[in-house]
Structure formats: structure tokens, C-alpha cells
Design a protein around this motif. Structure first.
Motif, mmCIF file in Angstrom:
data_model
loop_
_atom_site.group_PDB
_atom_site.id
_atom_site.type_symbol
_atom_site.label_atom_id
_atom_site.label_comp_id
_atom_site.label_asym_id
_atom_site.label_seq_id
_atom_site.Cartn_x
_atom_site.Cartn_y
_atom_site.Cartn_z
ATOM 1 N N LYS A 13 -2.690 -15.833 -7.664
ATOM 2 C CA LYS A 13 -3.430 -14.362 -7.203
ATOM 3 C C LYS A 13 -2.825 -13.204 -7.162
ATOM 4 O O LYS A 13 -2.177 -13.216 -7.225
ATOM 5 C CB LYS A 13 -4.429 -14.696 -5.389
ATOM 6 C CG LYS A 13 -5.070 -16.420 -5.512
ATOM 7 C CD LYS A 13 -5.777 -16.963 -4.334
ATOM 8 C CE LYS A 13 -5.980 -18.113 -4.996
ATOM 9 N NZ LYS A 13 -7.024 -17.958 -2.601
ATOM 10 N N ASP A 14 -4.037 -12.662 -7.846
ATOM 11 C CA ASP A 14 -3.265 -10.838 -7.679
ATOM 12 C C ASP A 14 -3.371 -10.113 -6.292
ATOM 13 O O ASP A 14 -3.653 -10.436 -5.073
ATOM 14 C CB ASP A 14 -5.020 -10.123 -8.107
ATOM 15 C CG ASP A 14 -4.121 -8.924 -8.329
ATOM 16 O OD1 ASP A 14 -3.570 -8.361 -9.667
ATOM 17 O OD2 ASP A 14 -4.228 -7.715 -7.458
ATOM 18 N N ALA A 15 -2.230 -9.694 -6.023
ATOM 19 C CA ALA A 15 -1.486 -9.405 -4.714
ATOM 20 C C ALA A 15 -2.806 -7.778 -4.194
ATOM 21 O O ALA A 15 -2.244 -8.330 -3.492
ATOM 22 C CB ALA A 15 -0.028 -8.860 -5.178
ATOM 23 N N GLY A 16 -2.971 -7.235 -5.365
ATOM 24 C CA GLY A 16 -3.430 -6.064 -5.017
ATOM 25 C C GLY A 16 -4.662 -7.632 -3.842
ATOM 26 O O GLY A 16 -5.240 -6.438 -2.906
ATOM 27 N N LYS A 73 0.959 -0.944 0.119
ATOM 28 C CA LYS A 73 -0.035 0.136 -0.297
ATOM 29 C C LYS A 73 0.613 0.983 -0.369
ATOM 30 O O LYS A 73 0.831 2.420 -0.631
ATOM 31 C CB LYS A 73 -0.950 0.362 1.069
ATOM 32 C CG LYS A 73 -2.029 1.369 1.193
ATOM 33 C CD LYS A 73 -2.752 0.929 2.316
ATOM 34 C CE LYS A 73 -3.806 2.304 2.465
ATOM 35 N NZ LYS A 73 -2.792 3.686 3.371
ATOM 36 N N TYR A 74 2.317 0.838 0.573
ATOM 37 C CA TYR A 74 2.628 2.713 0.475
ATOM 38 C C TYR A 74 3.373 2.581 -0.337
ATOM 39 O O TYR A 74 3.906 3.703 -1.089
ATOM 40 C CB TYR A 74 3.418 2.322 2.700
ATOM 41 C CG TYR A 74 3.187 2.710 3.847
ATOM 42 C CD1 TYR A 74 1.604 2.627 4.118
ATOM 43 C CD2 TYR A 74 3.742 2.134 5.132
ATOM 44 C CE1 TYR A 74 1.225 2.791 4.499
ATOM 45 C CE2 TYR A 74 3.629 2.265 5.964
ATOM 46 C CZ TYR A 74 1.884 2.316 5.406
ATOM 47 O OH TYR A 74 1.151 2.433 7.120
ATOM 48 N N LEU A 75 3.991 1.629 -0.835
ATOM 49 C CA LEU A 75 4.577 1.207 -2.056
ATOM 50 C C LEU A 75 4.082 2.789 -3.323
ATOM 51 O O LEU A 75 3.898 3.185 -4.248
ATOM 52 C CB LEU A 75 5.045 0.327 -2.469
ATOM 53 C CG LEU A 75 6.820 -0.537 -1.826
ATOM 54 C CD1 LEU A 75 6.667 -2.041 -2.281
ATOM 55 C CD2 LEU A 75 7.837 0.717 -2.427
ATOM 56 N N ILE A 76 2.576 2.284 -4.111
ATOM 57 C CA ILE A 76 2.007 2.216 -4.347
ATOM 58 C C ILE A 76 1.210 4.037 -4.097
ATOM 59 O O ILE A 76 1.492 4.404 -4.926
ATOM 60 C CB ILE A 76 0.793 1.196 -4.550
ATOM 61 C CG1 ILE A 76 0.789 0.065 -4.910
ATOM 62 C CG2 ILE A 76 -0.989 2.366 -5.591
ATOM 63 C CD1 ILE A 76 -0.297 -0.996 -4.708
ATOM 64 N N GLU A 77 1.264 4.233 -2.731
ATOM 65 C CA GLU A 77 1.104 5.437 -2.427
ATOM 66 C C GLU A 77 2.306 6.407 -2.316
ATOM 67 O O GLU A 77 1.832 7.586 -2.768
ATOM 68 C CB GLU A 77 0.210 5.900 -1.060
ATOM 69 C CG GLU A 77 -0.541 4.920 -1.028
ATOM 70 C CD GLU A 77 -1.439 5.009 0.653
ATOM 71 O OE1 GLU A 77 -0.894 5.485 1.613
ATOM 72 O OE2 GLU A 77 -2.600 4.393 0.572
ATOM 73 N N MET A 101 -7.113 -4.648 -1.577
ATOM 74 C CA MET A 101 -7.331 -3.139 -2.307
ATOM 75 C C MET A 101 -7.449 -4.016 -3.444
ATOM 76 O O MET A 101 -8.147 -5.175 -3.828
ATOM 77 C CB MET A 101 -5.762 -3.287 -2.574
ATOM 78 C CG MET A 101 -4.433 -2.610 -1.366
ATOM 79 S SD MET A 101 -3.330 -2.245 -1.384
ATOM 80 C CE MET A 101 -3.034 -0.998 -2.598
ATOM 81 N N GLU A 102 -7.457 -2.980 -4.556
ATOM 82 C CA GLU A 102 -7.872 -3.751 -5.281
ATOM 83 C C GLU A 102 -7.237 -4.160 -6.655
ATOM 84 O O GLU A 102 -5.667 -4.213 -6.338
ATOM 85 C CB GLU A 102 -7.793 -2.001 -6.407
ATOM 86 C CG GLU A 102 -9.478 -1.405 -6.115
ATOM 87 C CD GLU A 102 -9.347 0.732 -6.871
ATOM 88 O OE1 GLU A 102 -8.243 0.738 -7.748
ATOM 89 O OE2 GLU A 102 -10.766 1.459 -6.403
ATOM 90 N N GLN A 103 -7.716 -4.986 -7.654
ATOM 91 C CA GLN A 103 -6.518 -5.532 -8.128
ATOM 92 C C GLN A 103 -5.669 -4.647 -9.337
ATOM 93 O O GLN A 103 -5.784 -3.676 -9.627
ATOM 94 C CB GLN A 103 -7.030 -6.561 -9.382
ATOM 95 C CG GLN A 103 -8.351 -7.811 -9.117
ATOM 96 C CD GLN A 103 -8.734 -8.599 -10.022
ATOM 97 O OE1 GLN A 103 -8.653 -8.426 -11.214
ATOM 98 N NE2 GLN A 103 -9.256 -9.708 -9.435
ATOM 99 N N LEU A 104 -4.387 -5.024 -8.903
ATOM 100 C CA LEU A 104 -2.558 -4.763 -9.438
ATOM 101 C C LEU A 104 -1.924 -5.278 -11.089
ATOM 102 O O LEU A 104 -1.444 -4.567 -11.790
ATOM 103 C CB LEU A 104 -1.832 -4.861 -8.348
ATOM 104 C CG LEU A 104 -2.083 -4.082 -6.819
ATOM 105 C CD1 LEU A 104 -1.110 -4.627 -6.300
ATOM 106 C CD2 LEU A 104 -2.361 -2.435 -7.542
ATOM 107 N N GLY A 105 -3.093 -6.464 -11.515
ATOM 108 C CA GLY A 105 -2.479 -6.551 -12.621
ATOM 109 C C GLY A 105 -1.237 -7.619 -11.832
ATOM 110 O O GLY A 105 -0.490 -7.772 -12.798
ATOM 111 N N VAL A 106 -0.445 -7.564 -10.700
ATOM 112 C CA VAL A 106 0.505 -8.859 -10.238
ATOM 113 C C VAL A 106 0.297 -9.435 -9.779
ATOM 114 O O VAL A 106 -0.272 -9.682 -8.544
ATOM 115 C CB VAL A 106 1.679 -7.413 -9.981
ATOM 116 C CG1 VAL A 106 2.646 -7.964 -8.748
ATOM 117 C CG2 VAL A 106 2.093 -6.490 -10.566
ATOM 118 N N ASN A 107 0.663 -10.726 -10.057
ATOM 119 C CA ASN A 107 0.461 -12.170 -8.923
ATOM 120 C C ASN A 107 1.371 -12.929 -8.110
ATOM 121 O O ASN A 107 2.738 -12.173 -8.831
ATOM 122 C CB ASN A 107 -0.304 -12.717 -10.363
ATOM 123 C CG ASN A 107 -1.444 -13.389 -11.031
ATOM 124 O OD1 ASN A 107 -2.090 -12.695 -10.867
ATOM 125 N ND2 ASN A 107 -1.593 -13.623 -12.045
#
Length: 328
Positions: free
Chosen positions: A39-42, A19-23, A47-53
């Protein structure tokens, strides 16, 4: 978008790191963990989906080569020996590493051989390894700041309390009788406690020479029956954790002896108990600095994310936060 950052481990801490990295406008390159593969990490972090599994350790080498993150935050185990396999993969792929591994904060004296191996491995690959997190400011720089605004300090005392229920299950003596605790933690030689490395780092920061350093463990006992989220039922009179106390005698620049006493109190909470961080100095003047109810998780994660730029800019090899200076 900012630099690409990988996460190794995806428990409580790295979920907050995400969360902090994205912010902070970083990109998430990959997330490596033992669970939730594919599975999606977000989504797993709420959180919302990040597209990073989330990927497995076995996939890490290939994915790191493909995504080429500039740094990785390792939040898994507390001993250097337990993260060496991960470090070898990261160093090989020329990824700078920040970790909240407690031994890594200052490991040159408690794990000299492992530290030398890590230093060599990272220097050869032109990347940096550093230990940071909660003890960065609260366990090191607070102390040096108090000395810096004093005429003379003869003794530094720091106490930090935290709730074991906020973290994973570990070998913390919880549920032991007094006799069992004494056998396991008092009569048996223990590895250096979490506060040992920050005490040594603080000594380096102050320029004081360590004359002697030792530790002891005291149980914290349940005054009533307690139900723990992580450890289950703890009967009255059994250990809820322990107080680890590090004693250090040091030689100041003026040739006089000073002391540091560092208490790390980890236990299962009951009633109105809460986290705190408290520093005291005995000297001229004597000072007290109290931080009631600090958000231990938030401080750990914010300190780590805010150290990324310092780590990237640092020389290759093992570089401590003392060498880096206060978080910029």
C-alpha cells in the motif's frame, strides 16, 4: 530534491516523520513495516499518494540496494536488542541510522557489548548510528544550558510527563494492583528506565564524573475508574502507569559533589492531565524552566529529522548527540 531517506517502522512516529521529511525537501526511498505491504505510504499516513509502497522486512535488503538511501529513521522498539536485525541490514547496505530507540540515546554503559557490536558494524561500513528524539533537547541540552548560565549548580531536577495512550501497548504496569506493581517493578530488578541514558549523556555533556546512578519506580494510581484508548478499562485504585526516577551523584570539575534527579512520568491520562517538561536547578542562582503541554510527538519527530544532516556528517560508528553538539 534532497537526500533519500528510508523509514523503518510505520506507526505514529514515522507517519509524522514522513510528513516532516517531505516538508523538509527530502526524498522518501522506502518504508519498511510489518503491516500494509504493497500500500502507498502517503495514503496510509493520511496524505496524498507518494508512489512509495510499504515493504516487508524480507524485502528490505533488495530494496535498500536498489534505492540506496543515505539515512534511515528507525522507530520501532525501545531496546537495542530488539532492533539489531534491522541494524545489520542497514549497516550492510551502508545506510546511516537515526533512531528514537530510548536505549540508543547513550548506551555505552547500560548495553556495552551491544553498543560495541553496533559501533564496529557501522564503522566497518563507513556509516553512522545515533540515538536522538525527545531527549535530545528536552532531556540533555536544556539541562546543560541551565548550568551554562549559572554560577554554580548543586542539583538538577527534570520532570517529564506523557500519556501512554498516545503510544502503542507496552509493559507499563497498567491495570496492576499495588501488590502486583510492587512485585513486578519494585522487588524485581528492572532494566534501566528511559531517562537513564539521557542522564548519562548530560553528565558527559557537563564534564561531570558519575559517582553513582540508581533508579526506582512508583505507581501512578487511578483516582477514579478510567477508560483507556489503548488498555481498556482501568478500575479505581489500579496502576495507570508509573513514575521512573533516576538518581545520579556526580563530581563537578571543582571537586564538589552535585546531583541529577530525573523523573519520567508515563501514565494514562484522565481529567485535565497534560504533557509537560520542567527543569529546576538548585544553586546560584536557582532556576526553573517550564514547558507546559509540549507536543511530545512533534518534538520527537522534528528533533530526529533535524539531526539527519549532523548524522550524515558525523564520523562512522556509534556517535551520540553529545558528540555532535546541539542540533544545527
Amino acid at each position: 530534491m534532497g537526500e533519500k531517506i528510508a523509514l523503518w517502522g510505520f506507526g505514529l512516529m514515522n507517519k509524522v516523520m514522513l510528513k516532516y521529511l517531505i516538508e523538509s525537501d527530502y526524498q522518501i526511498a522506502t518504508v519498511i513495516d510489518n503491516h500494509n505491504h504493497g500500500k502507498d505510504a502517503g495514503e496510509i499516513a493520511g496524505m496524498e499518494q507518494l508512489g512509495v509502497n510499504i515493504i516487508s522486512r524480507e524485502e528490505a535488503d533488495d530494496v535498500l540496494q536498489e534505492t540506496r538511501p543515505i539515512a534511515c529513521i528507525v522507530s520501532t522498539k525501545s531496546k537495542l536488542s530488539q532492533i539489531m536485525d534491522s541494524l545489520k541490514i542497514l549497516a550492510k547496505n551502508r545506510v546511516n541510522v537515526l533512531t528514537i530507540n530510548e536505549e540508543a540515546f547513550y548506551s555505552w554503559n547500560i548495553q556495552p557489548q551491544l553498543t560495541y557490536e553496533i559501533d564496529t558494524m557501522f564503522r566497518q561500513n563507513l556509516v553512522t548510528f545515533t540515538g536522538t528524539g525527545y531527549y535530545d533537547l528536552l532531556g540533555c541540552y536544556f539541562g546543560s544550558t541551565l548550568v551554562g548560565i549559572s554560577h554554580k549548580v548543586d542539583k538538577l531536577i527534570v520532570r517529564i510527563q506523557y500519556n501512554f495512550d498516545d503510544y502503542g501497548v507496552g509493559d507499563n504496569g497498567i491495570g496492576l494492583t499495588m501488590e502486583e506493581f510492587d512485585e513486578k517493578f519494585v522487588r524485581t530488578e528492572r532494566e534501566p528506565t528511559y531517562f537513564w541514558p539521557p542522564v548519562e549523556a548530560l553528565a558527559i555533556r557537563l564534564g561531570w564524573k558519575v559517582l553513582s546512578i540508581s533508579q526506582k519506580h512508583e505507581p501512578t494510581l487511578a483516582p477514579i475508574d478510567i477508560q483507556s484508548k489503548q488498555y481498556g478499562f482501568i478500575p479505581q485504585g489500579r496502576a495507570t502507569g508509573f513514575k521512573a526516577i533516576v538518581y545520579c551523584q556526580l563530581l563537578r570539575q571543582d571537586g564538589k559533589v552535585a546531583e541529577i534527579e530525573a523523573q519520567s512520568i508515563g501514565c494514562i491520562y484522565h481529567g485535565e492531565m497534560e504533557d509537560y517538561c520542567e527543569w529546576e536547578t538548585v544553586g546560584v542562582p536557582s532556576l526553573t524552566l517550564k514547558m507546559p503541554k509540549p507536543d511530545t510527538t512533534a518534538i520527537t519527530c522534528a528533533s530526529t529529522v533535524n539531526r539527519i544532516k549532523d548524522c550524515i556528517k558525523a564520523k562512522p560508528g556509534v556517535v551520540t548527540v553529545v558528540e555532535m553538539g546541539p542540533i544545527s
